[in-house]
Design a protein around this motif. Structure first.
Motif, PDB file in Angstrom:
ATOM      1  N   ALA A  77      45.618  54.287  62.449  1.00  0.00           N
ATOM      2  CA  ALA A  77      45.785  52.829  62.394  1.00  0.00           C
ATOM      3  C   ALA A  77      45.549  52.259  60.996  1.00  0.00           C
ATOM      4  N   SER A  78      44.785  52.984  60.156  1.00  0.00           N
ATOM      5  CA  SER A  78      44.521  52.438  58.823  1.00  0.00           C
ATOM      6  C   SER A  78      44.848  53.399  57.685  1.00  0.00           C
ATOM      7  N   HIS A  79      45.582  54.488  57.975  1.00  0.00           N
ATOM      8  CA  HIS A  79      45.998  55.417  56.915  1.00  0.00           C
ATOM      9  C   HIS A  79      47.444  55.841  57.108  1.00  0.00           C
ATOM     10  N   LEU A  80      48.172  55.922  55.976  1.00  0.00           N
ATOM     11  CA  LEU A  80      49.528  56.471  55.988  1.00  0.00           C
ATOM     12  C   LEU A  80      49.577  57.578  54.946  1.00  0.00           C
ATOM     13  N   TYR A  81      50.404  58.598  55.138  1.00  0.00           N
ATOM     14  CA  TYR A  81      50.465  59.661  54.110  1.00  0.00           C
ATOM     15  C   TYR A  81      51.289  59.201  52.920  1.00  0.00           C
ATOM     16  N   SER A  82      52.105  58.176  53.126  1.00  0.00           N
ATOM     17  CA  SER A  82      52.803  57.561  52.012  1.00  0.00           C
ATOM     18  C   SER A  82      52.473  56.072  52.066  1.00  0.00           C
ATOM     19  N   PHE A  83      51.859  55.590  51.003  1.00  0.00           N
ATOM     20  CA  PHE A  83      51.366  54.214  51.018  1.00  0.00           C
ATOM     21  C   PHE A  83      51.571  53.614  49.630  1.00  0.00           C
ATOM     22  N   HIS A  84      51.127  52.401  49.435  1.00  0.00           N
ATOM     23  CA  HIS A  84      51.348  51.733  48.145  1.00  0.00           C
ATOM     24  C   HIS A  84      50.037  51.212  47.585  1.00  0.00           C
ATOM     25  N   GLN A  85      49.914  51.356  46.277  1.00  0.00           N
ATOM     26  CA  GLN A  85      48.741  50.786  45.607  1.00  0.00           C
ATOM     27  C   GLN A  85      49.208  49.867  44.499  1.00  0.00           C
ATOM     28  N   ILE A  86      48.302  49.011  44.078  1.00  0.00           N
ATOM     29  CA  ILE A  86      48.535  48.288  42.834  1.00  0.00           C
ATOM     30  C   ILE A  86      47.320  48.535  41.953  1.00  0.00           C
ATOM     31  N   GLU A  87      47.596  48.991  40.746  1.00  0.00           N
ATOM     32  CA  GLU A  87      46.561  49.353  39.792  1.00  0.00           C
ATOM     33  C   GLU A  87      46.446  48.216  38.784  1.00  0.00           C
ATOM     34  N   GLY A  88      45.249  47.959  38.320  1.00  0.00           N
ATOM     35  CA  GLY A  88      45.100  46.971  37.256  1.00  0.00           C
ATOM     36  C   GLY A  88      44.428  47.625  36.061  1.00  0.00           C
ATOM     37  N   LEU A  89      44.835  47.252  34.865  1.00  0.00           N
ATOM     38  CA  LEU A  89      44.219  47.834  33.665  1.00  0.00           C
ATOM     39  C   LEU A  89      44.113  46.770  32.586  1.00  0.00           C
ATOM     40  N   VAL A  90      42.885  46.645  32.063  1.00  0.00           N
ATOM     41  CA  VAL A  90      42.680  45.774  30.909  1.00  0.00           C
ATOM     42  C   VAL A  90      42.008  46.591  29.821  1.00  0.00           C
ATOM     43  N   VAL A  91      42.608  46.623  28.656  1.00  0.00           N
ATOM     44  CA  VAL A  91      41.965  47.247  27.486  1.00  0.00           C
ATOM     45  C   VAL A  91      42.010  46.204  26.378  1.00  0.00           C
ATOM     46  N   ASP A  92      40.839  45.808  25.915  1.00  0.00           N
ATOM     47  CA  ASP A  92      40.806  44.747  24.895  1.00  0.00           C
ATOM     48  C   ASP A  92      39.470  44.859  24.153  1.00  0.00           C
ATOM     49  N   ARG A  93      39.228  43.943  23.268  1.00  0.00           N
ATOM     50  CA  ARG A  93      37.933  43.965  22.566  1.00  0.00           C
ATOM     51  C   ARG A  93      36.940  43.125  23.362  1.00  0.00           C
ATOM     52  N   GLY A  94      35.704  43.647  23.468  1.00  0.00           N
ATOM     53  CA  GLY A  94      34.625  42.857  24.069  1.00  0.00           C
ATOM     54  C   GLY A  94      34.745  42.628  25.567  1.00  0.00           C
ATOM     55  N   ILE A  95      35.418  43.529  26.265  1.00  0.00           N
ATOM     56  CA  ILE A  95      35.547  43.375  27.720  1.00  0.00           C
ATOM     57  C   ILE A  95      34.267  43.867  28.403  1.00  0.00           C
ATOM     58  N   THR A  96      33.773  43.081  29.363  1.00  0.00           N
ATOM     59  CA  THR A  96      32.541  43.471  30.063  1.00  0.00           C
ATOM     60  C   THR A  96      32.768  43.517  31.571  1.00  0.00           C
ATOM     61  N   PHE A  97      31.735  43.979  32.266  1.00  0.00           N
ATOM     62  CA  PHE A  97      31.807  44.065  33.720  1.00  0.00           C
ATOM     63  C   PHE A  97      32.017  42.679  34.342  1.00  0.00           C
ATOM     64  N   ALA A  98      31.535  41.649  33.662  1.00  0.00           N
ATOM     65  CA  ALA A  98      31.707  40.288  34.192  1.00  0.00           C
ATOM     66  C   ALA A  98      33.194  39.911  34.244  1.00  0.00           C
ATOM     67  N   ASP A  99      33.972  40.416  33.267  1.00  0.00           N
ATOM     68  CA  ASP A  99      35.412  40.149  33.284  1.00  0.00           C
ATOM     69  C   ASP A  99      36.058  40.796  34.509  1.00  0.00           C
ATOM     70  N   LEU A 100      35.630  42.044  34.780  1.00  0.00           N
ATOM     71  CA  LEU A 100      36.147  42.746  35.955  1.00  0.00           C
ATOM     72  C   LEU A 100      35.837  41.954  37.223  1.00  0.00           C
ATOM     73  N   ALA A 101      34.577  41.557  37.396  1.00  0.00           N
ATOM     74  CA  ALA A 101      34.181  40.833  38.605  1.00  0.00           C
ATOM     75  C   ALA A 101      34.947  39.516  38.717  1.00  0.00           C
ATOM     76  N   GLY A 102      35.159  38.853  37.581  1.00  0.00           N
ATOM     77  CA  GLY A 102      35.879  37.571  37.591  1.00  0.00           C
ATOM     78  C   GLY A 102      37.333  37.731  38.002  1.00  0.00           C
ATOM     79  N   VAL A 103      37.975  38.795  37.502  1.00  0.00           N
ATOM     80  CA  VAL A 103      39.384  39.030  37.855  1.00  0.00           C
ATOM     81  C   VAL A 103      39.514  39.332  39.348  1.00  0.00           C
ATOM     82  N   ILE A 104      38.593  40.173  39.858  1.00  0.00           N
ATOM     83  CA  ILE A 104      38.653  40.540  41.287  1.00  0.00           C
ATOM     84  C   ILE A 104      38.458  39.292  42.160  1.00  0.00           C
ATOM     85  N   GLU A 105      37.514  38.468  41.787  1.00  0.00           N
ATOM     86  CA  GLU A 105      37.231  37.274  42.597  1.00  0.00           C
ATOM     87  C   GLU A 105      38.388  36.271  42.526  1.00  0.00           C
ATOM     88  N   THR A 106      38.918  36.085  41.324  1.00  0.00           N
ATOM     89  CA  THR A 106      40.036  35.140  41.165  1.00  0.00           C
ATOM     90  C   THR A 106      41.248  35.599  41.979  1.00  0.00           C
TER      91      THR A 106
END
Ligand code: PHE
Length: 357
Positions: free
Chosen positions: A219-248
């Motif tokens: 009911a909650s798994h398929l052998y072929s499924f879809h993901q969306i990946e996010g990637l940020v590489v920049d100067r001065g990125i912190t865990f707070a940026d990650l948490a903010g993006v996820i929440e937004t």
């Protein structure tokens, strides 16, 4: 003085024209024709009666009668063409090939027009949310070498973490093992390599796509499924940026009454790592069977880019930092539409497809 035989000619002509107008079929017209313009018609009878007139009067009356006859004959011929045309149309309709033996001509089904499926729709909605937050959208291959799917992500051969992904192997050959990607994370590697080659850092991208795992569907798994990946590489990125993006993202996609939380987790390619959970979309946080009465549903993984990954692609970890996250598109569709069984997404039951159009 006797009254002219043509005293009522105007009225009589009008009557004839209206008779002609009311002829409904070609047969009726053919049958009526002699009585309208033939030897025994009113016009011919009037013609004969002119013989009793004085020559001058006769000539004038003759011209008048001639004009009346012309009007009647023209009306008759116009009506004939009209009725002939109508008869031709009827004939064509009745001649049309009836394929009653081949198709059921009694039941004409409405044509159903195709539309994007729920997964495609969900993917483009997710892309829209991230594009609105300033991300670009990128693509990657579904068939990957072991290096992209694992090694560059800090998962060397025989690393115990490989057990996190039950893998379909395409080729176990030397020197390269080839797999169906088990997640969209290898696309991070492609993007970072390209950015290094083109000297085009920073990166703010999302990468949606199909993934494969040797899972038994439930009911909650398929052998072929879809993901969306996010990637940020920049100067001065912190865990707070990650948490903010996820929440937004969570509020933008699921609605403002749904929120997110991060819990410590382990992924070889991020450090620190966190699983992210969102308010259960079924009970809205109250607690129900789907969320095991916790009020939260796990959506995906995330974390700060591990220095080993930056090193594998040749990015200077002193200058650049970043984070990544990845979660299931199918899972989002399931949560947003409260589907009890994820397999509905791939079964192509037309009732489900129509309901989700
Ligand atoms: N690729 C991980 C998975 O599929 C999720 C993830 C992505 C975790 C990015 C951390 C960072 O399980």
């Amino acid at each position: 003085m006797t009254s002219s035989p043509l005293a009522r000619l105007g009225e009589q002509t009008t009557d004839l024209l209206s008779t002609i107008g009311s002829l409904a079929t070609l047969d009726a017209l053919i049958e009526a024709e002699p009585s309208l313009t033939g030897k025994r018609s009113l016009l011919s009878t009037l013609q004969k009666s002119l013989g009793s007139l004085e020559p001058d009067d006769r000539r004038a009356a003759g011209a008048q009668l001639q004009a009346a006859r012309r009007v009647v004959e023209e009306a008759l011929s116009a009506r004939r063409s009209e009725l002939e045309r109508a008869a031709r149309v009827l004939q064509l309709e009745s001649d049309r090939l009836d394929l009653g033996d081949v198709v059921d001509s009694a039941v004409v089904h409405a044509l159903s027009v195709g539309h994007p499926g729920l997964i495609a729709t969900t993917q483009s909605q997710l892309e829209d949310v991230f594009v609105g937050m300033g991300f670009t959208v990128a693509d990657g291959p579904e068939v990957e070498s072991d290096w992209y799917n694992f090694e560059a992500l800090n998962i060397p051969p025989a690393h115990p973490a490989r057990g996190m992904w039950d893998t379909f192997y395409v080729d176990l050959g030397e020197p390269e093992t080839v797999v169906l990607r088990t997640h969209t994370s290898p696309t991070q590697i492609h993007l970072m390599e390209e950015a290094v080659a083109r000297n085009s850092l920073p990166i703010h991208s999302v990468m949606p796509g199909r993934c494969y795992r040797r899972d038994t569907p439930d009911a909650s798994h398929l052998y072929s499924f879809h993901q969306i990946e996010g990637l940020v590489v920049d100067r001065g990125i912190t865990f707070a940026d990650l948490a903010g993006v996820i929440e937004t993202f969570t509020r933008a996609y699921f609605g403002s009454d749904i929120t997110s939380r991060l819990r410590p987790a382990y992924f070889p390619f991020t450090e620190p790592s966190a699983e992210f959970e969102v308010t259960c979309t079924l009970c809205r946080g109250g607690g129900c069977r789907t969320c095991s009465f916790t009020g939260w549903l796990e959506l995906g993984g995330s974390g700060m880019l591990d220095p080993a990954v930056l090193e594998a692609v040749g990015i200077d970890g002193e200058e650049w930092s970043g984070f990544a996250f990845g979660f299931g598109i199918d899972r989002c569709a399931q949560m947003r539409h409260q589907l009890t069984d994820m397999r509905a997404l791939i079964e192509n039951d037309t009732r489900f497809l129509e309901q989700m159009s």
